[in-house]
Design a protein around this motif. Structure first.
Motif, mmCIF file in Angstrom:
data_model
loop_
_atom_site.group_PDB
_atom_site.id
_atom_site.type_symbol
_atom_site.label_atom_id
_atom_site.label_comp_id
_atom_site.label_asym_id
_atom_site.label_seq_id
_atom_site.Cartn_x
_atom_site.Cartn_y
_atom_site.Cartn_z
ATOM 1 N N ALA A 244 0.835 -1.193 0.000
ATOM 2 C CA ALA A 244 0.000 0.000 0.000
ATOM 3 C C ALA A 244 0.870 1.244 0.000
ATOM 4 C CB ALA A 244 -0.939 0.010 1.204
ATOM 5 N N VAL A 245 0.341 2.292 -0.616
ATOM 6 C CA VAL A 245 0.963 3.614 -0.584
ATOM 7 C C VAL A 245 0.042 4.511 0.230
ATOM 8 C CG1 VAL A 245 1.644 5.612 -1.952
ATOM 9 C CG2 VAL A 245 2.145 3.307 -2.781
ATOM 10 N N PRO A 246 0.385 4.790 1.472
ATOM 11 C CA PRO A 246 -0.507 5.604 2.311
ATOM 12 C C PRO A 246 -0.625 7.030 1.782
ATOM 13 C CG PRO A 246 1.140 4.444 3.631
ATOM 14 C CD PRO A 246 1.560 4.314 2.215
ATOM 15 N N LEU A 247 -1.837 7.561 1.859
ATOM 16 C CA LEU A 247 -2.092 8.941 1.475
ATOM 17 C C LEU A 247 -2.570 9.727 2.685
ATOM 18 C CD1 LEU A 247 -4.002 8.756 -1.938
ATOM 19 C CD2 LEU A 247 -1.587 9.171 -1.542
ATOM 20 N N SER A 248 -2.024 10.909 2.814
ATOM 21 C CA SER A 248 -2.529 11.864 3.794
ATOM 22 C C SER A 248 -3.041 13.054 3.008
ATOM 23 C CB SER A 248 -1.421 12.296 4.762
ATOM 24 O OG SER A 248 -1.918 13.256 5.680
ATOM 25 N N GLY A 249 -4.365 13.102 2.827
ATOM 26 C CA GLY A 249 -4.916 14.081 1.912
ATOM 27 C C GLY A 249 -4.492 13.724 0.500
ATOM 28 N N SER A 250 -3.751 14.616 -0.153
ATOM 29 C CA SER A 250 -3.254 14.343 -1.505
ATOM 30 C C SER A 250 -1.741 14.146 -1.510
ATOM 31 C CB SER A 250 -3.629 15.487 -2.444
ATOM 32 O OG SER A 250 -3.082 16.706 -1.976
ATOM 33 N N ALA A 251 -1.161 13.798 -0.363
ATOM 34 C CA ALA A 251 0.274 13.552 -0.251
ATOM 35 C C ALA A 251 0.519 12.060 -0.056
ATOM 36 C CB ALA A 251 0.861 14.335 0.914
ATOM 37 N N ALA A 252 1.499 11.525 -0.777
ATOM 38 C CA ALA A 252 1.796 10.097 -0.718
ATOM 39 C C ALA A 252 3.151 9.863 -0.073
ATOM 40 C CB ALA A 252 1.794 9.501 -2.118
#
Length: 567
Positions: A244-252
């Motif tokens: 998985a590539v975690p996203l915080s808002g639109s930041a990866a």
């Protein structure tokens, strides 16, 4: 009271209909994941129906096909239509068959001939679909031939209910549903000079799309037709950690294997650039590369994905002037305009440096006009030469209408090179053009009585064209092709005609195109930065303004192709 009862019954019927048809409903995908984990929240998701009790084999197959629209939890609803053992084996990501639901015939069934204790308990259901396109396991979109294909499903009784125990992997989606369940992404690779980024369009299911794009770049490879034309900054010994590539808002945040610690700075910067640009196509605005919890010191390079052209169209006026058409005057290109005016051109393609141009003259010859005012004859003997193209380094590509597989390339310095590009069973080459970054060639051909649009990757040695890879069919049309142009780094524009009607096919490389009716006198096309430019036989210049075409000038005898502008 009577009105209240009717209202309650009506609401219940509406809810039941919504469940039966699988209409989109609001709400997040995969409830329970935190905001940093859920990279796939969308305002609408299809929620397929589970198998109804007592459903016939045909109903189970129809329901299973419909459940392909629900990728949530790894197609959990679709797996309910399968036997427990087959539910663990079935791979929905093996590919997609895209069809039109209106073309599907009713499924038919027959008792299986396979020996079982009770042969009547095994049924084979056949569903015929007319494929419009396919998507591979790696997300590559290719058109289909439109022929009906039978799909077979073997069903058995499981706990008193019919369930599918064998079927081919992958899913079937109608075109309108596909566009909702799957999303396009540009997986970016470098050209061999590391100056430009070349998009490789892929389609992935919306759940975890950031992860799938990242995996395609780090652990995957370019599409086969781009092999040898592009390179990847990610070394083979570097991999994505986790699934998985975690996203915080639109930041990866992208975690790499520890081997990334050993990479040179230039490699890290190129990796950062590829990943940023790839994820930007799915609206991810920032990317951080890490190893464990340690951020890597990587910055974006100056590579570009689609060289821009000058804001004004490059034209030749009826009085013979050549230059960029402004509101009140023509901006001349020093030296080059003079040479172009002397060349008696019927087509012009100018290199990004504005230092040279490929010209087809009114005598049918191909020449190179230079900014020092000289004109160099390249091919004055081959009959039926098409308007030539020019690449980022000033190499002129020529080809004849009746020899669709052969191109001659004249570098800015050095001997010409003959390149073979077999477009399957093409009999006539109608038009061709090199992409602005110089890594791809598009060709409009006649084959089997139809017009076909192809692309191929350009291979280079010592930064000079040396060949092309296996071509990729983009689309076909029953209309007659006129001209093709690169509109940007992903979309091609093709003018086609049928009788007195002319249309613009706007065709992405890897996706479904659109057709727009045009005036019957449109004869030429060129791409701008965000617009399409057209010329009519009467010399009117048409510029795309939203959904309309605006006549911006008259007296235009030639609309030139721009491959970029000086930086």
């Amino acid at each position: 009271m009577k009105r209240r009862v009717i209202a309650i019954l009506t609401m219940g019927m509406l809810l039941a209909l919504t469940a039966c048809t699988g209409l989109p409903t609001s709400g997040p995908v995969n409830p329970g994941l935190g905001p940093d984990q859920n990279s796939d929240a969308r305002p609408y998701n299809f929620v397929p129906d589970p198998p109804p009790s007592g459903a016939s084999p045909e109903q189970i197959v129809s329901g299973f096909l419909g459940a392909g629209s629900g990728p949530q939890d790894d197609w959990a609803r679709a797996r309910l239509y399968l036997t427990p053992d087959f539910a663990e084996e079935w791979d929905p990501l093996a590919g997609v068959t895209i069809d039109r639901s209106a073309d599907r015939s009713a499924p038919t069934s027959a008792v299986s001939a396979s020996p079982t204790p009770d042969p009547a308990s095994t049924v084979v259901v056949t569903q015929r679909v007319t494929a419009q396109a396919f998507v591979s396991a790696t997300g590559e979109y290719t058109p289909a031939d439109g022929n009906a294909t039978p799909l077979e499903f073997r069903l058995v009784q499981s706990d008193g209910q019919w369930r599918i125990e064998d079927a081919r992997d992958g899913i079937v989606l109608s075109q309108d549903v596909f566009d909702t369940v799957y999303q396009p992404a540009n997986v970016m690779f470098f050209d061999p000079t590391w100056r430009y980024l070349v998009p490789d369009v892929r389609w992935f299911p919306r759940p975890l799309i950031a992860t799938r794009v990242t995996q395609a770049l780090i652990d995957g490879s370019p599409s086969e037709w781009l092999t040898g034309a592009v390179v990847n900054a990610f070394p083979e010994n570097v991999s994505l950690v986790g699934n998985a590539v975690p996203l915080s808002g639109s930041a990866a945040e992208v975690e790499l294997s520890t081997t990334a610690f050993d990479l040179e700075q230039v490699t890290l910067d190129r990796m950062q650039t590829q990943l940023e640009e790839s994820l930007a196509s799915i609206d991810v605005t920032s990317v951080e590369l890490t190893v464990g919890s340690t951020p890597l010191d990587a910055e974006r390079t100056a590579a570009v994905s689609n060289p821009s052209v000058y804001r004004l169209p490059l034209v030749e006026l009826a009085d013979g002037q050549v230059g960029f058409l402004g509101a009140d005057s023509v901006e001349r290109i020093p030296g080059l305009s003079d040479a172009l005016e002397d060349s008696r051109a019927v087509s012009i393609a100018v290199d990004p440096a504005w230092s040279s141009a490929a010209v087809l003259t009114d005598t049918g010859a191909v020449v190179r006009a230079r900014s020092n005012g000289t004109i160099e004859a390249l091919d004055v003997t081959t009959p039926s030469l098409l308007p030539p193209s020019i690449d980022r380094d000033g190499a002129v590509w020529t080809a004849a209408r009746d020899d669709p597989d052969t191109f001659t390339v004249y570098p800015a310095g050095g001997e010409p090179v003959v390149i073979t590009a077999p477009w399957a069973s093409a009999t006539t080459l109608l038009s061709f053009q090199i992409s602005r970054e110089g890594s791809r060639i598009a060709a409009l051909v006649t084959a089997n009585g139809r017009t076909e649009l192809w692309v191929a990757g350009i291979q280079r040695e010592d930064d000079r064209p040396s060949g092309v890879g296996d071509p990729e069919l983009v689309t076909t049309s029953s209309s007659t092709g006129i001209a093709v142009a690169w509109l940007n780094d992903v979309d091609l524009g093709a003018l086609v005609t049928s009788g007195d009607a002319v249309a613009l096919l706007r065709q992405p490389i890897g996706g479904r195109g659109t057709s727009t009716a045009l005036a019957s006198n449109v004869v030429d096309i060129a791409g701008g930065n965000s617009t399409v430019r057209l010329r009519t036989a009467e010399g009117a210049l048409l510029i795309e303004r939203g959904a309309t075409w605006e006549e911006s000038a008259k007296g235009i005898s030639l609309l030139a192709i721009q491959q970029g502008q000086p930086q």
